[in-house]
Design an enzyme around this catalytic site. Structure first.
Site, short mmCIF file in Angstrom:
data_model
loop_
_atom_site.label_atom_id
_atom_site.label_comp_id
_atom_site.label_asym_id
_atom_site.label_seq_id
_atom_site.Cartn_x
_atom_site.Cartn_y
_atom_site.Cartn_z
N ASP A 44 19.47 10.11 0.63
CA ASP A 44 18.26 9.48 0.10
C ASP A 44 18.07 8.14 0.65
OD1 ASP A 44 15.94 9.56 -2.07
OD2 ASP A 44 17.37 7.83 -2.68
N ASP A 113 16.67 18.33 -2.28
CA ASP A 113 17.94 17.59 -2.46
C ASP A 113 18.80 18.05 -1.28
OD1 ASP A 113 16.87 16.63 -4.57
OD2 ASP A 113 18.04 17.85 -5.88
N GLU A 116 18.11 16.21 1.70
CA GLU A 116 18.63 14.96 1.68
C GLU A 116 20.33 15.02 1.91
OE1 GLU A 116 15.79 12.42 -1.49
OE2 GLU A 116 17.12 14.15 -2.42
MN MN Z 1 17.01 14.29 -4.43
#
Ligand code: MN
Length: 225
Positions: A44, A113, A116
């Site tokens: 991130d 997610d 990332e």
């Molecule tokens: Mn995330």
């Protein structure tokens, strides 16, 4: 890990440490002593930097406020879901069977997610230059004409115009789930067009979730899916 070779081919990067790749693909529901959460945290930060730098160079006349808005338009769950889908990341994620039954492979949060986390893993073993190359190639491929107008456009309106032309129908937004306490609610909304779902997305309000899922549907339709 032979099964991940296809993914490595798609992103044109071969992991030196296959264990690291497998960790980046491991959702927390999968019963392992590790998950991709720490790599996601790192990815991130790296993606924020890479996209920030990209926009800084691409738009020399934009001020800080515009750059921030553009970055927020690219660095978010819906955008990363689009990038994850472009490399078919969902197929490779390691999930628990209950999450699997829950359509976890198609969930915006799980896909975003994992995306990332993969970028965090690439950063760890090969540094920012390689992350920059992989992520910006994907962004340029999926977002052909990035501009402030494009990133701030009203996705629901754009999508409605397209579906009326294509299917003579307007999209239907369905509230799938409402979670969290009153001050911290999360809404999951799915989108249906012509009897078919084009995905779901989450957001802090129904409006945000609808915009996010409209963006996903718009992208799929633009790619003929
Ligand atoms: Mn995330």
């Amino acid at each position: 890990m032979k099964e991940f070779e296809e993914l490595e081919k798609t992103i044109k990067y071969s992991f030196k440490d296959k264990g690291l790749l497998s960790k980046a693909l491991t959702h927390k529901s999968y019963k392992k002593p590790y998950s991709n959460e720490r790599l996601e945290f790192l990815g991130d930060a790296v993606l924020n930097l890479v996209v920030g730098e990209y926009l800084y160079k691409k738009f020399p006349d934009s001020n800080e406020g515009e750059l921030s808005k553009m970055r927020a338009g690219l660095v978010n769950e819906a955008s990363f879901q689009v990038l994850a889908n472009s490399i078919e990341l969902g197929r490779f994620i390691l999930l628990s069977s209950s999450e699997e039954r829950n359509k976890g492979r198609q969930k915006a949060s799980i896909l975003s997610d994992a995306f990332e986390a993969i970028m965090g893993a690439v950063y760890l073993e090969s540094g920012i230059d390689v992350v920059r190359k992989i992520s910006l190639d994907l962004i340029e491929q999926e977002y052909k004409n990035i501009s402030l107008d494009y990133l701030l456009q009203d996705y629901k309106t754009s999508l409605q115009e397209i579906t009326q032309a294509l299917f003579a129908e307007i999209p239907e937004y369905k509230l799938e789930k409402e979670t969290g306490p009153d001050h911290q609610k999360n809404f999951e909304v799915s989108i249906w067009i012509d009897g078919k779902t084009y995905g779901s997305a989450t957001g802090k309000s129904k409006k945000i979730a609808q915009q996010a899922v409209a963006k996903i549907a718009l992208n799929k339709i633009n790619h003929g899916q």
